[in-house]
Write an enzyme that holds these catalytic residues in place. Sequence first.
Site, PDB file in Angstrom:
ATOM      1  CE  LYS A 159      -1.014  -6.174   9.557  1.00 25.38           C
ATOM      2  NZ  LYS A 159       0.408  -6.023   9.287  1.00 25.38           N
TER       3      LYS A 159
ATOM      4  CE  LYS B 252      -7.092  -5.940  -2.620  1.00 25.93           C
ATOM      5  NZ  LYS B 252      -6.552  -4.891  -3.479  1.00 25.93           N
TER       6      LYS B 252
ATOM      7  CE  LYS C 241      -6.349   4.137   1.327  1.00 23.17           C
ATOM      8  NZ  LYS C 241      -4.892   4.271   1.205  1.00 23.17           N
TER       9      LYS C 241
END
Length: 340
Positions: free
Chosen positions: A199, A196, A114
């Site tokens: 959204k 994967k 991240k």
Amino acid sequence: MENKKIILSGIQPTGIATLGSYLGALKNWAALSDEYDCYYTVVDMHAITARQVPADLRRTQYEQVAILIACGIDPGKNTLFIQSHVPAHAQLAWVLNCYTMFGELSRMTQFKDKSAKNDENINAGLFTYPTLQAADILLYQADLVPVGADQKQHVELTRNIAVRFNGIYGDVFKLPEPYIPEVGGKIMDLQTPTRKMSKSEIADGGCILMLDKPEDILRSFKRAVTDSETCIRFDPDNKPGISNLIQIYSVCTGKEYTDIENEFSGKGYGDFKPVVGEAVIELLRPIREETRKILADKAYLENVFKEGAEKASYTANKTLRKVYKKIGFIDSFLPAKAQR
Ligand code: TRP
């Protein structure tokens, strides 16, 4: 009821609404909710480790709780709550921060991923995200933590923190086990089947949302990326696109991969794709309709929030009180024991 095993899981308000999270997580959450004493939380506090639009964050929390109920998680039988509504999560997370090493947190792959993706907002909350997750789990003395494979490392860290704490103060925390579903854990993007389904990725039809309209779902499946062969065969390494569709169709219908291959032998991708799309539409239809109904009744949902927070706080405060006492805090100002 008393000796049922305890389950806790959390889901980000912004990430719950994909077909991938339904098949990989929510479907299992619902299935587990009869057999176990389940605590399911929508983790708004984790969500703000990335910048959120406040109005969207607020709306998605209503949606997510409605979706959870529509998926079959009965708030009367389980404890369904929003993380920030139970202050003990923040309180225990602080304590656990002081029993978690900088080096341990630095090694978390989710943190590394991240922060690499978002280098202008590597905030301290992102770094200590796993200690908040550990607090989520340990507050409820959970036996099992249903998570995707990507969260296994966080559950292992939780165990390490618990072992360290128990080693100093005696048996305070139960050691939780990760519980990773065998199937459905890895639903891939329809446009980039090596990634994967999520959204947060670009809106190119690769991600199906649970509240999407049937015609949009069908269109996305018809456009799904596949390979240049024509045969319908499960082979994730060489045929990731078609294998993903086979997996989705299998989870929707309960059919085995080989039965699907036989059913479609001699047929092409153009035949298979819409069939998968229709199966997904039928799977999601009742959930979408039920979610809409629940969302229309804001007072009902807010009552679910309130009751969930009360039930969760009761258990969470028991653990927090024990922790405060052990470490030498004066615990008598925590909410009264007989809150229920
Ligand atoms: N970190 C988890 C995820 O991104 C969400 C989460 C937060 C969670 N707290 C949790 C999962 C506690 C399991 C248990 O998917």
